[in-house]
Motif scaffolding. Structure first.
Motif, PDB file in Angstrom:
ATOM      1  N   ASP A  21       0.854  -1.190   0.000  1.00  0.00           N
ATOM      2  CA  ASP A  21       0.000   0.000   0.000  1.00  0.00           C
ATOM      3  C   ASP A  21       0.889   1.239   0.000  1.00  0.00           C
ATOM      4  O   ASP A  21       1.987   1.213   0.566  1.00  0.00           O
ATOM      5  N   VAL A  22       0.395   2.327  -0.609  1.00  0.00           N
ATOM      6  CA  VAL A  22       1.176   3.577  -0.674  1.00  0.00           C
ATOM      7  C   VAL A  22       0.289   4.763  -0.286  1.00  0.00           C
ATOM      8  O   VAL A  22      -0.854   4.864  -0.740  1.00  0.00           O
ATOM      9  N   LEU A  23       0.830   5.623   0.572  1.00  0.00           N
ATOM     10  CA  LEU A  23       0.205   6.918   0.867  1.00  0.00           C
ATOM     11  C   LEU A  23       0.985   7.982   0.104  1.00  0.00           C
ATOM     12  O   LEU A  23       2.208   8.056   0.237  1.00  0.00           O
ATOM     13  N   HIS A  24       0.285   8.788  -0.700  1.00  0.00           N
ATOM     14  CA  HIS A  24       0.958   9.831  -1.475  1.00  0.00           C
ATOM     15  C   HIS A  24       0.876  11.138  -0.698  1.00  0.00           C
ATOM     16  O   HIS A  24      -0.180  11.778  -0.658  1.00  0.00           O
ATOM     17  N   ASN A  25       1.986  11.524  -0.074  1.00  0.00           N
ATOM     18  CA  ASN A  25       1.995  12.721   0.765  1.00  0.00           C
ATOM     19  C   ASN A  25       2.498  13.926  -0.027  1.00  0.00           C
ATOM     20  O   ASN A  25       3.505  14.532   0.299  1.00  0.00           O
TER      21      ASN A  25
END
Length: 203
Positions: free
Chosen positions: A173-177
């Motif tokens: 999973d990836v969080l795009h900050n």
């Protein structure tokens, strides 16, 4: 005791791990933070701090009895053998404390935050890898502002961590900050629903 779904949250220096973990905490999720534990094991009057002072000399302890982290950071970056000595002392103590906290976590799932999750064996404590990602120039700007350290030193720290490409390749999973805190909160909320569904399958 049933296995609790453990999400490993990682990202480079200044990528926003603390902001993301705070979002999970607001949703009632227990967060275990490797950086917090690493500070706890060298607090005044701990055996680890006494061992560090014996090895590096008493000047490594500040007048208030706490560890001079800036001085220690410079010493270990300048000498790989000193870094290896420090890791051999601290990693077993830290990992034991982390395992205890993960086992005792009381929420539907647990988020384990570590900057070196993928560079060490710590990823073995997790079920899924969540990477928080942002452009390298944002990392340098954020870390310089937060830690009051020179960009060159931040880039040296980044060089010891996995590259952005390698980290993303290992993420489930990836969080795009890249945007606002509200945007990050929305992304965390969606992942929260996914993790609740996954954790219910483990029960």
């Amino acid at each position: 005791m049933a296995h609790r779904l453990t999400i490993g949250l990682t990202g480079g220096i200044g990528s926003g791990k603390s902001a993301a973990s705070a979002c999970f905490e607001r949703l009632g999720i227990c967060v275990v933070d490797a950086d917090v534990v690493a500070r706890e094991v060298v607090e005044p009057n701990t055996q680890a701090l006494a061992d560090i002072a014996q090895h590096f000399g008493p000047a490594i302890i500040q007048p208030d009895g706490t560890l001079d982290r800036a001085q220690l950071r410079q010493l270990i970056f300048a000498d790989p053998s000193q870094k290896a000595w420090l890791e051999a002392l601290l990693h077993p103590i830290i990992n034991q404390r982390l395992k205890e906290q993960l086992t005792n976590a009381q929420s539907a799932y647990v988020v384990f935050v570590s900057p070196l999750l993928l560079e060490t064996t710590q990823h073995q404590l997790t079920d899924r890898i969540l990477v928080i990602d942002c452009p390298p120039e944002s990392q340098v700007a954020r870390a310089a502002l937060r830690d009051n350290i020179a960009p060159a030193q931040i880039e040296a720290i980044m060089a010891t961590q996995l590259s952005r490409t390698e980290r993303l390749a290992r993420a489930q999973d990836v969080l795009h900050n890249h945007g606002s805190l509200d945007d990050l909160e929305v992304q965390v909320g969606k992942l929260h629903q996914r993790y609740l569904a996954l954790s219910s399958r483990l029960d």
